[in-house]
Design a protein around this motif. Structure first.
Motif, PDB file in Angstrom:
ATOM      1  N   ARG A   1     -26.656 -64.121 -59.340  1.00  0.00           N
ATOM      2  CA  ARG A   1     -26.539 -63.819 -60.695  1.00  0.00           C
ATOM      3  C   ARG A   1     -25.909 -62.789 -61.030  1.00  0.00           C
ATOM      4  NH1 ARG A   1     -32.444 -62.131 -62.306  1.00  0.00           N
ATOM      5  NH2 ARG A   1     -32.122 -60.557 -60.835  1.00  0.00           N
ATOM      6  N   TYR A   2     -25.012 -62.915 -62.200  1.00  0.00           N
ATOM      7  CA  TYR A   2     -24.049 -62.093 -62.794  1.00  0.00           C
ATOM      8  C   TYR A   2     -24.818 -61.205 -63.875  1.00  0.00           C
ATOM      9  CZ  TYR A   2     -19.865 -60.047 -64.268  1.00  0.00           C
ATOM     10  OH  TYR A   2     -18.706 -59.161 -64.812  1.00  0.00           O
ATOM     11  N   VAL A   3     -24.699 -60.028 -63.954  1.00  0.00           N
ATOM     12  CA  VAL A   3     -25.124 -59.254 -64.778  1.00  0.00           C
ATOM     13  C   VAL A   3     -24.030 -58.466 -65.687  1.00  0.00           C
ATOM     14  CG1 VAL A   3     -27.046 -57.743 -65.726  1.00  0.00           C
ATOM     15  CG2 VAL A   3     -27.484 -59.377 -64.023  1.00  0.00           C
ATOM     16  N   ALA A   4     -23.749 -58.566 -66.788  1.00  0.00           N
ATOM     17  CA  ALA A   4     -22.785 -57.626 -67.419  1.00  0.00           C
ATOM     18  C   ALA A   4     -23.328 -56.659 -68.564  1.00  0.00           C
ATOM     19  CB  ALA A   4     -21.645 -58.394 -67.935  1.00  0.00           C
ATOM     20  N   LEU A   5     -23.409 -55.559 -68.588  1.00  0.00           N
ATOM     21  CA  LEU A   5     -24.064 -54.627 -69.449  1.00  0.00           C
ATOM     22  C   LEU A   5     -23.155 -54.196 -70.494  1.00  0.00           C
ATOM     23  CD1 LEU A   5     -26.054 -52.617 -66.912  1.00  0.00           C
ATOM     24  CD2 LEU A   5     -26.891 -54.620 -68.394  1.00  0.00           C
ATOM     25  N   THR A  54     -29.850 -51.824 -64.081  1.00  0.00           N
ATOM     26  CA  THR A  54     -29.148 -52.031 -62.601  1.00  0.00           C
ATOM     27  C   THR A  54     -30.173 -52.061 -61.487  1.00  0.00           C
ATOM     28  OG1 THR A  54     -26.852 -51.485 -63.520  1.00  0.00           O
ATOM     29  CG2 THR A  54     -27.154 -51.893 -61.152  1.00  0.00           C
ATOM     30  N   LEU A  55     -30.930 -51.003 -61.252  1.00  0.00           N
ATOM     31  CA  LEU A  55     -31.865 -50.775 -60.554  1.00  0.00           C
ATOM     32  C   LEU A  55     -32.920 -51.792 -60.762  1.00  0.00           C
ATOM     33  CD1 LEU A  55     -32.205 -46.760 -60.257  1.00  0.00           C
ATOM     34  CD2 LEU A  55     -31.041 -48.349 -58.577  1.00  0.00           C
ATOM     35  N   TRP A  56     -33.332 -52.101 -61.943  1.00  0.00           N
ATOM     36  CA  TRP A  56     -34.669 -53.155 -61.846  1.00  0.00           C
ATOM     37  C   TRP A  56     -34.053 -54.352 -61.569  1.00  0.00           C
ATOM     38  CZ3 TRP A  56     -35.121 -57.417 -64.961  1.00  0.00           C
ATOM     39  CH2 TRP A  56     -36.395 -58.027 -64.907  1.00  0.00           C
ATOM     40  N   GLN A  57     -32.642 -54.792 -61.842  1.00  0.00           N
ATOM     41  CA  GLN A  57     -32.002 -56.140 -61.591  1.00  0.00           C
ATOM     42  C   GLN A  57     -32.055 -56.129 -60.143  1.00  0.00           C
ATOM     43  OE1 GLN A  57     -31.209 -58.617 -63.332  1.00  0.00           O
ATOM     44  NE2 GLN A  57     -31.398 -57.896 -65.396  1.00  0.00           N
ATOM     45  N   LEU A  69     -43.220 -48.018 -62.364  1.00  0.00           N
ATOM     46  CA  LEU A  69     -42.474 -46.755 -62.299  1.00  0.00           C
ATOM     47  C   LEU A  69     -41.045 -47.096 -62.319  1.00  0.00           C
ATOM     48  CD1 LEU A  69     -44.052 -44.879 -59.257  1.00  0.00           C
ATOM     49  CD2 LEU A  69     -44.475 -44.434 -61.803  1.00  0.00           C
ATOM     50  N   MET A  70     -40.669 -48.279 -61.948  1.00  0.00           N
ATOM     51  CA  MET A  70     -39.110 -48.593 -62.009  1.00  0.00           C
ATOM     52  C   MET A  70     -38.817 -49.345 -63.178  1.00  0.00           C
ATOM     53  SD  MET A  70     -38.830 -49.633 -58.053  1.00  0.00           S
ATOM     54  CE  MET A  70     -36.960 -49.837 -58.029  1.00  0.00           C
ATOM     55  N   THR A  71     -39.703 -49.610 -64.020  1.00  0.00           N
ATOM     56  CA  THR A  71     -39.361 -50.442 -65.266  1.00  0.00           C
ATOM     57  C   THR A  71     -38.508 -49.506 -66.272  1.00  0.00           C
ATOM     58  OG1 THR A  71     -41.286 -51.787 -65.222  1.00  0.00           O
ATOM     59  CG2 THR A  71     -40.253 -51.795 -67.204  1.00  0.00           C
ATOM     60  N   PRO A  72     -37.335 -50.046 -66.660  1.00  0.00           N
ATOM     61  CA  PRO A  72     -36.475 -49.272 -67.670  1.00  0.00           C
ATOM     62  C   PRO A  72     -37.232 -49.329 -68.685  1.00  0.00           C
ATOM     63  CG  PRO A  72     -35.430 -51.249 -66.548  1.00  0.00           C
ATOM     64  CD  PRO A  72     -36.784 -51.388 -66.293  1.00  0.00           C
ATOM     65  N   PRO A  73     -36.770 -48.012 -69.550  1.00  0.00           N
ATOM     66  CA  PRO A  73     -37.478 -47.665 -70.876  1.00  0.00           C
ATOM     67  C   PRO A  73     -37.088 -48.875 -71.827  1.00  0.00           C
ATOM     68  CG  PRO A  73     -36.393 -45.890 -70.115  1.00  0.00           C
ATOM     69  CD  PRO A  73     -35.951 -47.119 -69.162  1.00  0.00           C
ATOM     70  N   GLY A  74     -38.203 -49.323 -72.569  1.00  0.00           N
ATOM     71  CA  GLY A  74     -37.826 -50.368 -73.722  1.00  0.00           C
ATOM     72  C   GLY A  74     -37.837 -51.803 -72.962  1.00  0.00           C
TER      73      GLY A  74
END
Length: 68
Positions: free
Chosen positions: A13-17, A33-36, A60-65
Motif C-alpha cells: 500500500r503506497y501512502v503519499a501525504l 504514518t504511525l497509524w498506517q 491512544l494511537m489514533t491521529p487527531p481528527g
C-alpha cells in the motif's frame, strides 16, 4: 522499494501525504504514518493480546481528527 515488492507479488500500500517530500515533518503526518504502519501490521499479524487491551492501545494511537 514499493515497486520491487509489488512486482514480486507482495501485498503493498503506497501512502503519499500532502505537503510532505521524502520524509515527514508535520506532527499530523508522523501520527498518520504511525497509524498506517500499525494498521498494516495488524492486518498481516493479528495481535495475541486481549482485544479490549488492543482496542485501548489503538485509541491512544489514533491521529487527531481521524474518524474510524
Amino acid at each position: 522499494m514499493y515497486a520491487a515488492l509489488k512486482e514480486n507479488g507482495a501485498t503493498v500500500r503506497y501512502v503519499a501525504l500532502p505537503n510532505e517530500p521524502h520524509g515527514y515533518r508535520a506532527l499530523e503526518s508522523t501520527g498518520e504514518t504511525l497509524w498506517q504502519m500499525t494498521d498494516w501490521l495488524i492486518s498481516i499479524a493479528p495481535p495475541s493480546i486481549a482485544p479490549a487491551t488492543f482496542s485501548a492501545l489503538m485509541g491512544l494511537m489514533t491521529p487527531p481528527g481521524y474518524a474510524a
